[in-house]
Write a protein that holds these residues in place. Structure first.
Motif, PDB file in Angstrom:
ATOM      1  N   GLU A 199     -11.050   1.410  -6.105  1.00  0.00           N
ATOM      2  CA  GLU A 199     -10.929   1.811  -7.499  1.00  0.00           C
ATOM      3  C   GLU A 199      -9.490   1.814  -8.019  1.00  0.00           C
ATOM      4  O   GLU A 199      -9.269   1.795  -9.232  1.00  0.00           O
ATOM      5  CB  GLU A 199     -11.565   3.188  -7.693  1.00  0.00           C
ATOM      6  CG  GLU A 199     -13.070   3.182  -7.439  1.00  0.00           C
ATOM      7  CD  GLU A 199     -13.713   4.520  -7.731  1.00  0.00           C
ATOM      8  OE1 GLU A 199     -12.992   5.454  -8.138  1.00  0.00           O
ATOM      9  OE2 GLU A 199     -14.947   4.639  -7.555  1.00  0.00           O
ATOM     10  N   ASP A 200      -8.515   1.829  -7.113  1.00  0.00           N
ATOM     11  CA  ASP A 200      -7.116   1.827  -7.562  1.00  0.00           C
ATOM     12  C   ASP A 200      -6.514   0.418  -7.586  1.00  0.00           C
ATOM     13  O   ASP A 200      -5.325   0.249  -7.839  1.00  0.00           O
ATOM     14  CB  ASP A 200      -6.260   2.747  -6.693  1.00  0.00           C
ATOM     15  CG  ASP A 200      -6.222   2.312  -5.227  1.00  0.00           C
ATOM     16  OD1 ASP A 200      -7.081   1.495  -4.814  1.00  0.00           O
ATOM     17  OD2 ASP A 200      -5.340   2.793  -4.486  1.00  0.00           O
ATOM     18  N   ALA A 201      -7.349  -0.604  -7.340  1.00  0.00           N
ATOM     19  CA  ALA A 201      -6.859  -1.992  -7.421  1.00  0.00           C
ATOM     20  C   ALA A 201      -6.555  -2.327  -8.874  1.00  0.00           C
ATOM     21  O   ALA A 201      -7.358  -2.064  -9.767  1.00  0.00           O
ATOM     22  CB  ALA A 201      -7.894  -2.951  -6.860  1.00  0.00           C
ATOM     23  N   SER A 202      -5.390  -2.887  -9.105  1.00  0.00           N
ATOM     24  CA  SER A 202      -4.950  -3.169 -10.474  1.00  0.00           C
ATOM     25  C   SER A 202      -5.505  -4.487 -10.993  1.00  0.00           C
ATOM     26  O   SER A 202      -5.733  -5.433 -10.232  1.00  0.00           O
ATOM     27  CB  SER A 202      -3.422  -3.220 -10.532  1.00  0.00           C
ATOM     28  OG  SER A 202      -2.868  -1.992 -10.123  1.00  0.00           O
ATOM     29  N   SER A 203      -5.693  -4.549 -12.303  1.00  0.00           N
ATOM     30  CA  SER A 203      -6.066  -5.795 -12.956  1.00  0.00           C
ATOM     31  C   SER A 203      -4.997  -6.848 -12.680  1.00  0.00           C
ATOM     32  O   SER A 203      -3.823  -6.528 -12.470  1.00  0.00           O
ATOM     33  CB  SER A 203      -6.185  -5.592 -14.468  1.00  0.00           C
ATOM     34  OG  SER A 203      -7.193  -4.674 -14.791  1.00  0.00           O
ATOM     35  N   GLY A 204      -5.405  -8.111 -12.699  1.00  0.00           N
ATOM     36  CA  GLY A 204      -4.413  -9.166 -12.521  1.00  0.00           C
ATOM     37  C   GLY A 204      -5.018 -10.440 -11.983  1.00  0.00           C
ATOM     38  O   GLY A 204      -6.237 -10.582 -11.877  1.00  0.00           O
ATOM     39  N   ILE A 205      -4.135 -11.376 -11.655  1.00  0.00           N
ATOM     40  CA  ILE A 205      -4.528 -12.669 -11.102  1.00  0.00           C
ATOM     41  C   ILE A 205      -4.419 -12.598  -9.579  1.00  0.00           C
ATOM     42  O   ILE A 205      -3.415 -12.112  -9.046  1.00  0.00           O
ATOM     43  CB  ILE A 205      -3.608 -13.782 -11.633  1.00  0.00           C
ATOM     44  CG1 ILE A 205      -3.713 -13.870 -13.161  1.00  0.00           C
ATOM     45  CG2 ILE A 205      -3.961 -15.126 -11.002  1.00  0.00           C
ATOM     46  CD1 ILE A 205      -2.660 -14.762 -13.787  1.00  0.00           C
ATOM     47  N   TYR A 206      -5.449 -13.101  -8.902  1.00  0.00           N
ATOM     48  CA  TYR A 206      -5.454 -13.073  -7.445  1.00  0.00           C
ATOM     49  C   TYR A 206      -5.904 -14.416  -6.884  1.00  0.00           C
ATOM     50  O   TYR A 206      -6.978 -14.905  -7.223  1.00  0.00           O
ATOM     51  CB  TYR A 206      -6.379 -11.975  -6.930  1.00  0.00           C
ATOM     52  CG  TYR A 206      -5.906 -10.577  -7.240  1.00  0.00           C
ATOM     53  CD1 TYR A 206      -4.986  -9.932  -6.411  1.00  0.00           C
ATOM     54  CD2 TYR A 206      -6.364  -9.905  -8.370  1.00  0.00           C
ATOM     55  CE1 TYR A 206      -4.541  -8.645  -6.700  1.00  0.00           C
ATOM     56  CE2 TYR A 206      -5.920  -8.622  -8.675  1.00  0.00           C
ATOM     57  CZ  TYR A 206      -5.007  -8.009  -7.831  1.00  0.00           C
ATOM     58  OH  TYR A 206      -4.561  -6.729  -8.139  1.00  0.00           O
ATOM     59  N   ASN A 207      -5.070 -15.003  -6.032  1.00  0.00           N
ATOM     60  CA  ASN A 207      -5.477 -16.186  -5.282  1.00  0.00           C
ATOM     61  C   ASN A 207      -6.407 -15.767  -4.152  1.00  0.00           C
ATOM     62  O   ASN A 207      -6.164 -14.756  -3.487  1.00  0.00           O
ATOM     63  CB  ASN A 207      -4.268 -16.888  -4.663  1.00  0.00           C
ATOM     64  CG  ASN A 207      -3.395 -17.585  -5.681  1.00  0.00           C
ATOM     65  OD1 ASN A 207      -3.807 -17.830  -6.811  1.00  0.00           O
ATOM     66  ND2 ASN A 207      -2.175 -17.928  -5.280  1.00  0.00           N
ATOM     67  N   ILE A 274      -3.482 -10.504  -2.661  1.00  0.00           N
ATOM     68  CA  ILE A 274      -4.760  -9.811  -2.523  1.00  0.00           C
ATOM     69  C   ILE A 274      -4.787  -8.990  -1.232  1.00  0.00           C
ATOM     70  O   ILE A 274      -5.330  -7.874  -1.207  1.00  0.00           O
ATOM     71  CB  ILE A 274      -5.952 -10.804  -2.585  1.00  0.00           C
ATOM     72  CG1 ILE A 274      -7.282 -10.064  -2.496  1.00  0.00           C
ATOM     73  CG2 ILE A 274      -5.871 -11.865  -1.502  1.00  0.00           C
ATOM     74  CD1 ILE A 274      -7.580  -9.156  -3.651  1.00  0.00           C
ATOM     75  N   LYS A 275      -4.190  -9.508  -0.180  1.00  0.00           N
ATOM     76  CA  LYS A 275      -4.174  -8.750   1.084  1.00  0.00           C
ATOM     77  C   LYS A 275      -3.320  -7.492   0.954  1.00  0.00           C
ATOM     78  O   LYS A 275      -3.657  -6.442   1.517  1.00  0.00           O
ATOM     79  CB  LYS A 275      -3.664  -9.628   2.227  1.00  0.00           C
ATOM     80  CG  LYS A 275      -4.637 -10.725   2.629  1.00  0.00           C
ATOM     81  CD  LYS A 275      -4.271 -11.380   3.954  1.00  0.00           C
ATOM     82  CE  LYS A 275      -2.942 -12.071   3.900  1.00  0.00           C
ATOM     83  NZ  LYS A 275      -2.609 -12.784   5.153  1.00  0.00           N
ATOM     84  N   LYS A 276      -2.242  -7.589   0.207  1.00  0.00           N
ATOM     85  CA  LYS A 276      -1.380  -6.424   0.005  1.00  0.00           C
ATOM     86  C   LYS A 276      -2.104  -5.347  -0.796  1.00  0.00           C
ATOM     87  O   LYS A 276      -2.027  -4.156  -0.471  1.00  0.00           O
ATOM     88  CB  LYS A 276      -0.096  -6.848  -0.721  1.00  0.00           C
ATOM     89  CG  LYS A 276       0.926  -5.722  -0.875  1.00  0.00           C
ATOM     90  CD  LYS A 276       2.201  -6.233  -1.524  1.00  0.00           C
ATOM     91  CE  LYS A 276       3.223  -5.098  -1.674  1.00  0.00           C
ATOM     92  NZ  LYS A 276       4.484  -5.597  -2.305  1.00  0.00           N
ATOM     93  N   VAL A 277      -2.820  -5.766  -1.837  1.00  0.00           N
ATOM     94  CA  VAL A 277      -3.562  -4.808  -2.672  1.00  0.00           C
ATOM     95  C   VAL A 277      -4.661  -4.128  -1.857  1.00  0.00           C
ATOM     96  O   VAL A 277      -4.889  -2.919  -1.982  1.00  0.00           O
ATOM     97  CB  VAL A 277      -4.160  -5.522  -3.903  1.00  0.00           C
ATOM     98  CG1 VAL A 277      -5.211  -4.651  -4.590  1.00  0.00           C
ATOM     99  CG2 VAL A 277      -3.057  -5.873  -4.888  1.00  0.00           C
ATOM    100  N   LEU A 278      -5.337  -4.900  -1.013  1.00  0.00           N
ATOM    101  CA  LEU A 278      -6.427  -4.342  -0.212  1.00  0.00           C
ATOM    102  C   LEU A 278      -5.940  -3.677   1.070  1.00  0.00           C
ATOM    103  O   LEU A 278      -6.736  -3.090   1.803  1.00  0.00           O
ATOM    104  CB  LEU A 278      -7.437  -5.449   0.133  1.00  0.00           C
ATOM    105  CG  LEU A 278      -8.147  -6.113  -1.046  1.00  0.00           C
ATOM    106  CD1 LEU A 278      -9.084  -7.208  -0.552  1.00  0.00           C
ATOM    107  CD2 LEU A 278      -8.906  -5.101  -1.888  1.00  0.00           C
TER     108      LEU A 278
END
Length: 300
Positions: A199-207, A274-278
């Protein structure tokens, strides 16, 4: 949790729906071909995953306007419905081709967009519109740029390579040294499910890509190994090959310039964001494991 998927009858849609249902989600397909699709959108869903679109036609027979009507205009219409609803997340499946037809080095999310084809331009224009909109409090927008997606049941250039190796035909493009990123359907499903849960993942572009890149020669060798064959690699001078495929641009031959580019170009995509966000480093399958699973499925 209820999730709406457009393009749910396609390869990615079917696999993603089955995966999410296995995670106890309730998935509803939404066909944008239905003129009354707006009235059939479940507003109590938590997310819309927009997969529907016109894929890149490598035979170059599609009219440019078709890409923009489907990939851009329908996306805008769907997003407007999302903004007027209480749905939390909007996932737009764009493409790495929305920013770069060729890659020098490693493709990251902050690269300046320069698509060259109607397909890429239509995807990029849809991205531009989405990013220009101000999100309401609590809403999230994820623009997903996957590289080449594959998995059991998926046909395409991998299947073409498989048939070549299966028939014992030497791979004639071995002189092209390249590195390419792939995306296993298993890793794609995992990325989406984790973004939904985080739920804390930010909006944005992800490869979206597997961790490792492989060369086409490595891929041919992997197919040969799966078939218990010795790989046959022919190192023919590149200029000769490029001259031959020009005929395929005029006549309906299996190999033309577009397919040669897809089979031999380097196209390495970074998945670090994406790996950093997750907060992960390992994915469910490695690139070779995922490709091997896909290749084995070609044997029927």
């Amino acid at each position: 949790m209820k999730i709406i998927i457009t393009g749910s009858t396609g390869f990615v849609g079917k696999n993603l729906a089955a995966y999410l249902e296995g995670q106890n989600a309730k998935v509803k397909g939404l066909s944008l071909r239905d003129p009354f699709w707006r009235t059939k959108m479940d507003t109590d869903a938590i997310a819309i995953i927009h997969l529907a679109g016109k894929a890149h036609d490598t035979s170059n027979t599609s009219a440019p306007d078709e890409y923009f009507k489907i990939n851009r205009d329908l996306t805008i219409a769907l997003f407007e419905q999302f903004m007027d609803s209480d749905i939390r997340d909007f996932f737009y499946f764009s493409s790495v081709k929305a920013v770069a037809d060729t890659v020098d080095g490693i493709l990251t999310e902050d690269v300046r967009a320069n698509p060259l084809t109607p397909y890429g331009k239509s995807k990029q224009q849809a991205e531009e519109y989405l990013l220009s909109q101000k999100l309401s409090v609590g809403k999230r927008l994820f623009i997903i740029r996957p590289c080449m997606i594959h998995g059991p049941g998926n046909k395409g250039n991998l299947n073409l390579l498989y048939k070549i190796v299966e028939k014992g035909i030497p791979w004639p493009l071995a002189s092209f040294n390249n590195q390419r990123s792939f995306l296993s359907i298993d890793n794609l499903n995992f990325f989406i499910s984790q973004l939904l849960l985080k739920e804390d993942a930010s909006s944005g572009i992800y490869n979206f890509a597997d961790n490792e890149a492989l060369s086409t020669n490595e891929l041919v060798s992997l197919i040969a190994d799966t078939l218990k064959k010795q790989p046959k690699l022919w190192y023919i001078w590149e200029k000769i090959i490029k001259g031959i495929v020009k005929i395929g641009d005029i006549l309906p031959l299996p190999l033309n310039s577009e397919r040669l580019k897809k089979l031999t170009e380097s196209y390495v995509v970074s998945n670090e964001k994406i790996k950093k966000v997750l907060k992960i480093s390992k994915l469910p399958v490695t690139a070779k494991e995922g490709l091997s699973k896909t290749i084995k499925s070609f044997r029927g």
